[in-house]
Scaffold this motif. Structure first.
Motif, PDB file in Angstrom:
ATOM      1  N   ALA A  27       0.790  -1.287  -0.060  1.00 36.67           N
ATOM      2  CA  ALA A  27      -0.135   0.010   0.047  1.00 36.67           C
ATOM      3  C   ALA A  27       0.840   1.285  -0.053  1.00 36.67           C
ATOM      4  N   ALA A  28       2.022   1.199   0.666  1.00 32.27           N
ATOM      5  CA  ALA A  28       2.882   2.616   0.844  1.00 32.27           C
ATOM      6  C   ALA A  28       3.315   2.635  -0.664  1.00 32.27           C
ATOM      7  N   TYR A  29       3.978   1.641  -1.253  1.00 37.62           N
ATOM      8  CA  TYR A  29       4.395   1.822  -2.712  1.00 37.62           C
ATOM      9  C   TYR A  29       3.328   2.409  -3.480  1.00 37.62           C
ATOM     10  N   ALA A  30       2.181   1.615  -3.346  1.00 40.02           N
ATOM     11  CA  ALA A  30       1.043   2.347  -4.417  1.00 40.02           C
ATOM     12  C   ALA A  30       0.759   3.694  -4.102  1.00 40.02           C
ATOM     13  N   TYR A  31       0.718   3.987  -3.069  1.00 37.54           N
ATOM     14  CA  TYR A  31       0.450   5.537  -2.695  1.00 37.54           C
ATOM     15  C   TYR A  31       1.551   6.351  -3.068  1.00 37.54           C
ATOM     16  N   LEU A  32       2.922   5.858  -2.872  1.00 40.14           N
ATOM     17  CA  LEU A  32       3.914   6.638  -3.395  1.00 40.14           C
ATOM     18  C   LEU A  32       3.916   6.788  -4.880  1.00 40.14           C
ATOM     19  N   ASN A  48     -11.895  -8.500  -2.913  1.00 41.99           N
ATOM     20  CA  ASN A  48     -11.164  -8.548  -4.463  1.00 41.99           C
ATOM     21  C   ASN A  48      -9.832  -8.642  -4.535  1.00 41.99           C
ATOM     22  N   PRO A  49      -9.420  -9.773  -5.205  1.00 44.24           N
ATOM     23  CA  PRO A  49      -7.950  -9.947  -5.102  1.00 44.24           C
ATOM     24  C   PRO A  49      -7.130  -8.787  -5.871  1.00 44.24           C
ATOM     25  N   GLU A  50      -7.530  -7.830  -6.507  1.00 42.15           N
ATOM     26  CA  GLU A  50      -6.958  -6.544  -6.982  1.00 42.15           C
ATOM     27  C   GLU A  50      -6.620  -5.948  -5.940  1.00 42.15           C
ATOM     28  N   LEU A  51      -7.519  -5.600  -4.705  1.00 36.48           N
ATOM     29  CA  LEU A  51      -6.985  -4.672  -3.495  1.00 36.48           C
ATOM     30  C   LEU A  51      -5.767  -4.933  -3.177  1.00 36.48           C
ATOM     31  N   ILE A  52      -5.215  -3.437  -2.960  1.00 39.04           N
ATOM     32  CA  ILE A  52      -3.811  -3.300  -2.300  1.00 39.04           C
ATOM     33  C   ILE A  52      -4.396  -2.847  -0.876  1.00 39.04           C
ATOM     34  N   MET A  53      -5.098  -1.742  -0.600  1.00 42.00           N
ATOM     35  CA  MET A  53      -5.649  -1.241   0.541  1.00 42.00           C
ATOM     36  C   MET A  53      -6.952  -0.603   0.170  1.00 42.00           C
ATOM     37  N   PHE A  54      -7.751  -1.043   1.208  1.00 42.52           N
ATOM     38  CA  PHE A  54      -9.095  -0.397   0.901  1.00 42.52           C
ATOM     39  C   PHE A  54      -9.583   0.740   1.660  1.00 42.52           C
ATOM     40  N   PHE A  55      -9.896   1.602   0.806  1.00 41.18           N
ATOM     41  CA  PHE A  55     -10.802   2.968   1.515  1.00 41.18           C
ATOM     42  C   PHE A  55     -11.872   3.061   0.549  1.00 41.18           C
ATOM     43  N   THR A  56     -13.022   3.887   1.174  1.00 40.08           N
ATOM     44  CA  THR A  56     -14.096   3.959   0.550  1.00 40.08           C
ATOM     45  C   THR A  56     -14.794   5.434   0.877  1.00 40.08           C
ATOM     46  N   MET A  57     -15.687   6.073   0.038  1.00 39.82           N
ATOM     47  CA  MET A  57     -16.382   7.211   0.389  1.00 39.82           C
ATOM     48  C   MET A  57     -17.765   7.071  -0.003  1.00 39.82           C
ATOM     49  N   GLU A  58     -18.820   7.883   0.628  1.00 42.63           N
ATOM     50  CA  GLU A  58     -20.162   7.800   0.260  1.00 42.63           C
ATOM     51  C   GLU A  58     -20.418   9.262  -0.094  1.00 42.63           C
ATOM     52  N   THR A  59     -21.700   9.139  -1.088  1.00 46.50           N
ATOM     53  CA  THR A  59     -22.267  10.575  -1.152  1.00 46.50           C
ATOM     54  C   THR A  59     -23.726  10.371  -0.992  1.00 46.50           C
ATOM     55  N   SER A  60     -24.516  11.493  -0.737  1.00 49.04           N
ATOM     56  CA  SER A  60     -25.925  11.325  -0.749  1.00 49.04           C
ATOM     57  C   SER A  60     -26.679  11.267  -1.682  1.00 49.04           C
ATOM     58  N   PHE A  61     -26.144  11.359  -2.876  1.00 43.59           N
ATOM     59  CA  PHE A  61     -26.905  11.250  -4.187  1.00 43.59           C
ATOM     60  C   PHE A  61     -26.443  10.188  -4.981  1.00 43.59           C
ATOM     61  N   THR A  62     -27.359   9.861  -6.130  1.00 47.26           N
ATOM     62  CA  THR A  62     -26.707   8.761  -7.057  1.00 47.26           C
ATOM     63  C   THR A  62     -26.338   9.603  -8.281  1.00 47.26           C
TER      64      THR A  62
END
Length: 448
Positions: A217-222, A268-282
């Motif tokens: 994850a550190a490498y991916a964010y770098l 998901n095997p592609e995941l390196i590190m999991f983060f999400t966000m939500e919005t109140s609209f579609t």
């Protein structure tokens, strides 16, 4: 009594219930005096608080970007903050509700608490692994949070002006009374890189769980940070390092595109590190974006479905639900490495990575070829646009690519009967800092 310069942490922490995610382990302690985390396990629990640390990514960039559009009815249902961000107004953030500023600096606060706490614990052979994981995790969370803040409230990184462009506050302590300043963009990105590189040295190659930081994850964010800086040799180097640890790709042919959410989410095997966000609209997918997908592209039915009104909705989140995945995954790293190879005149390497990805995305795929580096780059950036839809990277891409004349984009929206335009490199790409933060800290507001 706290001084007037308490500034940033006032609005961010207490209204946002900073330690709510640690409630379980804190509530088990009967003595109120013991509620302050002290052990490595306490600090790990603080960082494992996924509500604050993993599930509260910033939404301003996604709301302000061009992955989607809204009709008048949907626009009118937005809250004031969202309408302001959607139309690039001079005032974006309410002073009386939780917002992206609070989300970012809550994560910074938690990370600083853990960093200060772990330094008071002696590292020895029996606790070295836990000690390193706590410190490395805190550094990654802090570096990532600073980076998210920079993408929203600072100009795009430009080596020619980074030493004078205002950056974002770099809170390096949990002390409420520490004075807040606003370092420049160069100092901001230097701190982000320093945090992430230290984290990479401390963290395990693979995490116990996708919500936890890791070396990968550190490498991916770098890689992502260097891409935002348009430092393509380093962005490619760290994308390669991340892929050396995980190069898995899902074959989209195996997915059931009739499922409500076809992608597997946390498994998901592609995941390196999991983060999400939500919005109140579609959001409604912009038609020009949808039209980029060929009929034999699995993403066209895995990512999208037709709404009742004939518009296109999105169902392809790597969260596996209605929330939007904003973490790092291998598909992004293939695209990063491919782009950097093309920019380094390594056309064969660039197309190999691109074709590896597309071979898992397109039915009857025939490998693409490029006539020269410019042709390869054009193909890669188009696929990046299609692969990373609603992943929280588009705002970053708009900002960095607007620095290159051949890739500049003018954004246009119609809302409430008015047309709004955002020109390339407009100062409005650095969103306004909440007024109350400006008032309490004395830091300069962004130019509008």
């Amino acid at each position: 009594m706290m001084k007037k310069n308490i500034n940033l942490y006032i609005l961010l922490l207490f209204a946002f219930s900073t330690l709510a995610s640690c409630k379980k382990f804190l509530d088990e302690k009967p003595d109120q005096k013991l509620m302050v985390p002290k052990t490595l396990e306490d600090f790990q629990s603080l960082l494992d608080g996924n509500f604050e640390m993993n599930l509260a990514s910033t939404s301003a960039g996604l709301i302000s970007s061009d992955d989607y559009s809204l009709g008048n009815d949907a626009y009118n249902k937005l809250d004031v903050d969202q309408r302001n961000m959607y139309t690039w107004q001079d005032k974006s953030f309410s002073e009386v509700r939780v917002n992206d500023w609070g989300s970012v600096y809550t994560q910074v606060y938690n990370a600083n608490v853990a960093l200060e706490g772990v330094e008071k614990i002696t590292k020895a052979s029996f606790n070295e692994s836990k000690w390193n994981n706590v410190k490395g995790s805190a550094l990654l969370f802090r570096g990532r949070a600073f980076f998210e803040a920079a993408l929203i409230w600072a100009k795009a990184y430009d080596a020619a002006s980074a030493n004078t462009d205002p950056g974002i506050p770099l809170r390096m302590t949990s002390d409420f009374n520490a004075k807040t300043t606003r370092p420049n963009v160069q100092e901001t990105y230097a701190q982000v890189l320093n945090d992430l590189k230290q984290a990479a040295d401390l963290l395990p190659a693979h995490p116990d769980h996708p919500i936890r930081p890791s070396k990968g994850a550190a490498y991916a964010y770098l890689s992502r940070v260097y891409l935002a800086m348009r430092d393509y040799p380093n962005a490619g180097k760290y994308a390669d390092a991340a892929l050396q640890l995980n190069d898995k790709l899902i074959d989209y042919a195996a997915l059931d595109d009739t499922d409500f959410y076809p992608l597997p989410g946390i498994t998901n095997p592609e995941l390196i590190m999991f983060f999400t966000m939500e919005t109140s609209f579609t959001p409604v997918i912009d038609q020009s974006l949808y039209d980029l997908y060929a009929d034999n592209d699995y993403r066209k039915t895995v990512f999208f479905e037709e709404n009742r009104d004939g518009s296109m909705g999105f169902k392809g989140s790597y969260d596996g639900s209605y929330a939007y995945f904003t973490g790092v995954a291998t598909d992004e790293m293939y695209l990063n490495r491919a782009e950097c190879a093309a920019r380094g005149n390594k056309v064969s390497d660039a197309m190999k990575d691109l074709n590896t990805l597309l071979g898992k995305r397109i039915n009857g795929f025939v490998p693409l070829t490029a006539t020269d580096p410019a042709d390869a780059l054009r193909l890669i950036l188009q696929e990046r646009r299609k692969e990373l839809v609603l992943r929280g990277t588009r705002w970053m891409d708009l900002k960095r690519l607007n620095k290159e004349s051949e890739f500049q984009v003018t954004l246009k929206r119609t809302a409430g009967g008015k047309e709004y335009v955002l020109l390339p490199n407009d100062p409005k790409y650095a969103l306004p800092i909440p007024d109350q933060i400006i008032m309490k800290s004395g830091i300069p507001q962004n130019i509008r």
